[in-house]
Design a protein around this motif. Structure first.
Motif, short mmCIF file in Angstrom:
data_model
loop_
_atom_site.label_atom_id
_atom_site.label_comp_id
_atom_site.label_asym_id
_atom_site.label_seq_id
_atom_site.Cartn_x
_atom_site.Cartn_y
_atom_site.Cartn_z
N THR A 100 -2.17 3.42 -1.44
CA THR A 100 -3.40 3.94 -0.85
C THR A 100 -4.45 4.32 -1.89
O THR A 100 -5.54 4.72 -1.54
CB THR A 100 -3.11 5.18 0.02
OG1 THR A 100 -2.57 6.21 -0.81
CG2 THR A 100 -2.13 4.83 1.13
N PRO B 80 -14.56 1.31 -1.01
CA PRO B 80 -13.22 1.81 -0.66
C PRO B 80 -12.42 0.80 0.17
O PRO B 80 -12.32 0.91 1.39
CB PRO B 80 -13.52 3.08 0.13
CG PRO B 80 -14.86 2.82 0.76
CD PRO B 80 -15.62 2.02 -0.28
N SER C 215 -8.62 -1.53 0.15
CA SER C 215 -7.32 -1.68 -0.47
C SER C 215 -6.91 -3.15 -0.44
O SER C 215 -6.52 -3.67 0.62
CB SER C 215 -6.27 -0.84 0.25
OG SER C 215 -4.99 -1.06 -0.32
N ASP D 43 -17.16 0.83 6.34
CA ASP D 43 -18.33 1.48 5.74
C ASP D 43 -19.49 0.47 5.62
O ASP D 43 -20.45 0.72 4.90
CB ASP D 43 -18.00 2.05 4.35
CG ASP D 43 -18.95 3.17 3.96
OD1 ASP D 43 -19.38 3.93 4.85
OD2 ASP D 43 -19.27 3.28 2.76
N ASP E 56 -21.78 8.53 -2.69
CA ASP E 56 -21.85 8.94 -1.29
C ASP E 56 -23.24 8.73 -0.70
O ASP E 56 -23.39 8.36 0.47
CB ASP E 56 -21.47 10.42 -1.14
CG ASP E 56 -19.98 10.64 -1.29
OD1 ASP E 56 -19.21 9.71 -0.98
OD2 ASP E 56 -19.59 11.73 -1.73
N CYS F 133 -6.42 2.73 -3.71
CA CYS F 133 -7.68 1.99 -3.70
C CYS F 133 -8.53 2.28 -2.47
O CYS F 133 -9.56 1.66 -2.26
CB CYS F 133 -7.40 0.49 -3.79
SG CYS F 133 -6.82 -0.04 -5.41
N ASN G 210 -10.04 5.09 -1.74
CA ASN G 210 -11.17 5.94 -2.05
C ASN G 210 -12.23 5.18 -2.83
O ASN G 210 -11.90 4.30 -3.64
CB ASN G 210 -10.72 7.16 -2.87
CG ASN G 210 -9.80 8.06 -2.08
OD1 ASN G 210 -9.99 8.27 -0.90
ND2 ASN G 210 -8.77 8.57 -2.75
N PRO G 211 -13.50 5.47 -2.60
CA PRO G 211 -14.54 4.80 -3.37
C PRO G 211 -14.54 5.22 -4.83
O PRO G 211 -14.09 6.31 -5.18
CB PRO G 211 -15.84 5.25 -2.68
CG PRO G 211 -15.48 6.55 -2.02
CD PRO G 211 -14.04 6.42 -1.62
N ARG H 27 -16.71 6.58 -7.36
CA ARG H 27 -17.96 7.31 -7.15
C ARG H 27 -19.07 6.90 -8.11
O ARG H 27 -20.25 6.90 -7.74
CB ARG H 27 -17.72 8.81 -7.24
CG ARG H 27 -16.83 9.36 -6.13
CD ARG H 27 -17.43 9.12 -4.76
NE ARG H 27 -16.57 9.65 -3.69
CZ ARG H 27 -16.76 9.40 -2.40
NH1 ARG H 27 -17.77 8.61 -2.05
NH2 ARG H 27 -15.96 9.90 -1.49
#
Length: 215
Positions: free
Chosen positions: A17, A191, A193, A210, A29, A19, A21-22, A24
């Motif tokens: 998991t 974000p 995977s 997204d 954001d 990958c 998350n973005p 940053r």
């Protein structure tokens, strides 16, 4: 041994998991900081990634067969199966079961993505210019070069303004064309995977979380 099981489970969970998350510094954001549109295009079996050429050409070596167009779309797969519109069952099985040569398909066009690929699913995602540079670097690393550093031609493409270039990577399951597309998108900081991206449907699903489904 039993005491290590929770740690092993946690480590596995992080790997699977991580990958999601973005990144940053590449994919902030604030959507106002993401101004470059990139498109995930699904043709059924294969998903590819398209972007305005100005954002990636500086990272890709020149080749006379690469179209001089507003947009470029990239896809990767088994060289023989991907480039042959009449490839049969056995060529498909060869690609699925054996390590084979791969190629990257480069398609150029000047009309909107959803118009050029009117029969395909298209998701639009906004990324940063820094993310676009990383995408270009990833594509460049996929392309095989000769001793002079020039891309190696493989075959004519599937469209009027398109070409197949040889790839550095070996095609072998589970390293699929859709995983390649997910990795390309991941390089932008998005974000997604790639671990789960076996099918084009999964790539589209993750991109849609997204992004904006155009068609």
């Amino acid at each position: 041994m039993k005491q290590n099981k929770p740690l092993l489970f946690l480590f596995t969970l992080v790997i699977l998991t991580g990958c999601l998350n973005p990144v940053r510094n590449l994919y902030p954001d604030d959507p106002d900081l993401r101004t470059v549109p990139v498109y995930i295009v699904s043709h059924g079996w294969h998903a590819g990634i398209a972007i305005e050429s100005e954002y990636v050409l500086n990272q890709i070596p020149e080749h006379p067969e690469i179209p001089d167009t507003k947009f470029l779309k990239f896809g990767w797969g088994d060289a023989r199966y991907y480039s042959d519109t009449e490839a049969g069952f056995w060529i498909m099985m060869r690609a699925a079961l054996l390590p084979t040569k791969s190629a990257i398909h480069v398609v150029g066009f000047d009309v909107p993505v959803e118009m050029y690929f009117s029969g395909s699913k298209v998701v639009e995602i906004k990324i940063t210019e820094e993310g676009a540079v990383e995408l270009g670097k990833f594509i460049d690393q996929t392309i095989k070069k000769n001793k002079d550093g020039d891309p190696v031609f493989y075959a004519d493409g599937l469209y009027r303004n398109s070409v197949f270039l040889e790839s550095e990577k070996i095609y072998i399951l589970p390293r699929t064309s859709n995983k390649w597309t997910a990795k390309a998108l991941r390089k932008t900081g998005y974000p997604i995977s790639p671990f789960y991206a076996f099918t084009s449907g999964n790539v589209i699903k993750q991109a849609s979380e997204d992004g904006v489904v155009i068609q």
